[in-house]
Design a protein around this motif. Sequence first.
Motif, short mmCIF file in Angstrom:
data_model
loop_
_atom_site.label_atom_id
_atom_site.label_comp_id
_atom_site.label_asym_id
_atom_site.label_seq_id
_atom_site.Cartn_x
_atom_site.Cartn_y
_atom_site.Cartn_z
N ILE A 15 0.85 -1.20 0.00
CA ILE A 15 0.00 0.00 0.00
C ILE A 15 0.88 1.25 0.00
O ILE A 15 0.63 2.22 -0.74
N ARG A 16 1.95 1.20 0.80
CA ARG A 16 2.87 2.35 0.86
C ARG A 16 3.42 2.64 -0.55
O ARG A 16 3.41 3.78 -1.02
N GLU A 17 3.83 1.58 -1.21
CA GLU A 17 4.39 1.77 -2.57
C GLU A 17 3.31 2.26 -3.53
O GLU A 17 3.57 3.10 -4.39
N ASN A 21 3.70 5.57 -5.67
CA ASN A 21 3.71 5.45 -7.15
C ASN A 21 2.36 5.75 -7.80
O ASN A 21 2.21 5.60 -9.00
N LYS A 22 1.37 6.10 -6.96
CA LYS A 22 0.00 6.35 -7.47
C LYS A 22 -0.51 5.15 -8.29
O LYS A 22 -1.06 5.30 -9.39
N ASP A 23 -0.31 3.98 -7.74
CA ASP A 23 -0.75 2.76 -8.41
C ASP A 23 -2.15 2.40 -7.89
O ASP A 23 -2.29 1.72 -6.86
N ALA A 24 -3.16 2.85 -8.60
CA ALA A 24 -4.55 2.68 -8.13
C ALA A 24 -4.96 1.22 -8.04
O ALA A 24 -5.80 0.84 -7.21
N ASP A 25 -4.39 0.38 -8.91
CA ASP A 25 -4.85 -1.02 -8.98
C ASP A 25 -4.70 -1.76 -7.65
O ASP A 25 -5.55 -2.58 -7.29
N VAL A 26 -3.59 -1.49 -6.96
CA VAL A 26 -3.36 -2.18 -5.69
C VAL A 26 -4.45 -1.81 -4.68
O VAL A 26 -5.02 -2.67 -4.00
#
Lengths: 260, 319
Positions: A15-17, A21-26
């Motif tokens: 979640i931190r990453e 990285n603004k990775d919405a999928d996670v």
Amino acid sequence: MILVGERINAGFKDIREAIVNKDADVIKEWAKKQADAKATYIDVNLGTASNKPEDLCWMIECVQDVVDTPISIDNNKPLMLKEAIPVCKKPPLINSTTAQEDKMNELFPLVAEYGASIVGLVMDEAGSPKTADKRVENAGKIVAKAMEFGISPEQIFLDPIIMPLKYMQDQAVEILNATNQFKLFSDPPCHIICGLSNISNGAKHKRLINRVFMAMMIANGCDSVICDVMDDELINTILTAELIMNKSIYADSYIEAFKK
Amino acid sequence: MDIPDVKEKWIGKINEITIGATKEDGGTRTSVVKVGGHTTLPFLTFEGEMGNKPVVAGFISDVVPDWPDAVKKAIGDEINNPVEWAQKNVEEFGVDLISLKLIGADPAGKDASPDECAKVVEDVLKGVGVPLIIWGCGDDEKDNAVLPPCSQVAKGENCLIGSAKETNYMTIVAICKADKHKIISEAPVDINIGKQVNILLQDAGFDLKDVVMYQTTAALGYGFDYVYTILERARIAGLKGDELMAAPQICDVAGETYRVKEAVADEDVLPGWGTIEKRAPMWEAVCANVYLQAGADILILAHPDAISITKEVIDRSMQ
């Protein structure tokens, strides 16, 4: 039982990453998994990954893109909350205030304005209480203050503050005793919530300790929990404890029915 | 200081179910019946919405039931013909729908064939325009043979068919899904089994929003309070958000009342109890009116006086 899914928390590495990285999928994947597991609220915690309100709002939007489960905003900074609460499509659970006057005076107007709910940690300026009596005293302050703002007991989630069994073994019984007394403040009573994983912090048999403590908390009136909603054995324990407390009607397939 | 608000705040809603289908919806009924939709206990409108008012279903059967002469006389000669009996129920007694019990199918009685039973269903549907409730005879094996053709001849009419039990529900689920009917889920005065039957129906792919619960029915003096508390507890659970218990509820008041001696024995057997002509409909009406308070949505009644009293009580209670 009100289940608050704890997993979208920057304390977890993925979640931190994802926040950095603004990775919405996670975020979306964990939102869906927890909603499928019947979470009542999905907790969203920015942790130390960021201190920008827009990042908190982005997380909430990611969750709301894929599920319609209400949000639990795990943040106690009024400036952040003022931005985040309006983004929520359903009244959120704000996590949290303490029994400190200035804190409550800042947060309760927001709770009242948006019809939100709020977790009240029963600690004050002196820190976390050591005894049941002090916990009850602080809980009383929270409930009384909330009434001044026209906030109903159903909007208050009292949190007795769970301490790790391994390091503070004398605390569990104080917590259980305090929880039992929280019910008496009003009718209908406030909700009583616990951050379950604290009890097993650092211990070897984490899941077993979580389960047993949860059952004992439910026996004392706890009706909400911030936990791993994907932990089947924990959920089965909760469902069974609620039957034993006559909170729901028994049927042979009660476990299967919940999971439908 | 303000006086605290002590009203109950319910979070659940009892499912709203439509029985019957008009031409627009693929049936031939001239009216439909809606039940449920409550967000409060019966008639406590200061705590929520009462939703649809409870309804009266007129009892009919394919063979004349074993009832006291006084009751049969009050109904009239039409009792000998299910279609005429249904018509009299609608036209003279003013019921909202018809409940047809296929007593004649009972293997220990007339043992009517599935085709004979289906013919009765077909004739009744032709004879009246109100929605229809169809019951088997209560013998599981026979009902599994009788109900499929009855369901088929009523296809598209959106009937309510009973009953699904814990030990016998697959046939009724299959026919109700195929022919688009609603289901009565039955439990023997047991709230846990009632919930379990609903779970089984859901597992079998049936939408619980199409289910009416039947906790059997007891006549006054014969376990009446047990059934009352179960209806009430189920309703409270539904209003508290238990979706498995949020179904409307049905009571077969006529079917049960005329099985107990207080409602069937005349004064020569029960001296001082008053004439059977008065006592029989009173027994039926009292049972019906108390079940209304417990959370009954459909009351099956037979005696015209019981029907008129109950309808009047419903109307007054809804005001």
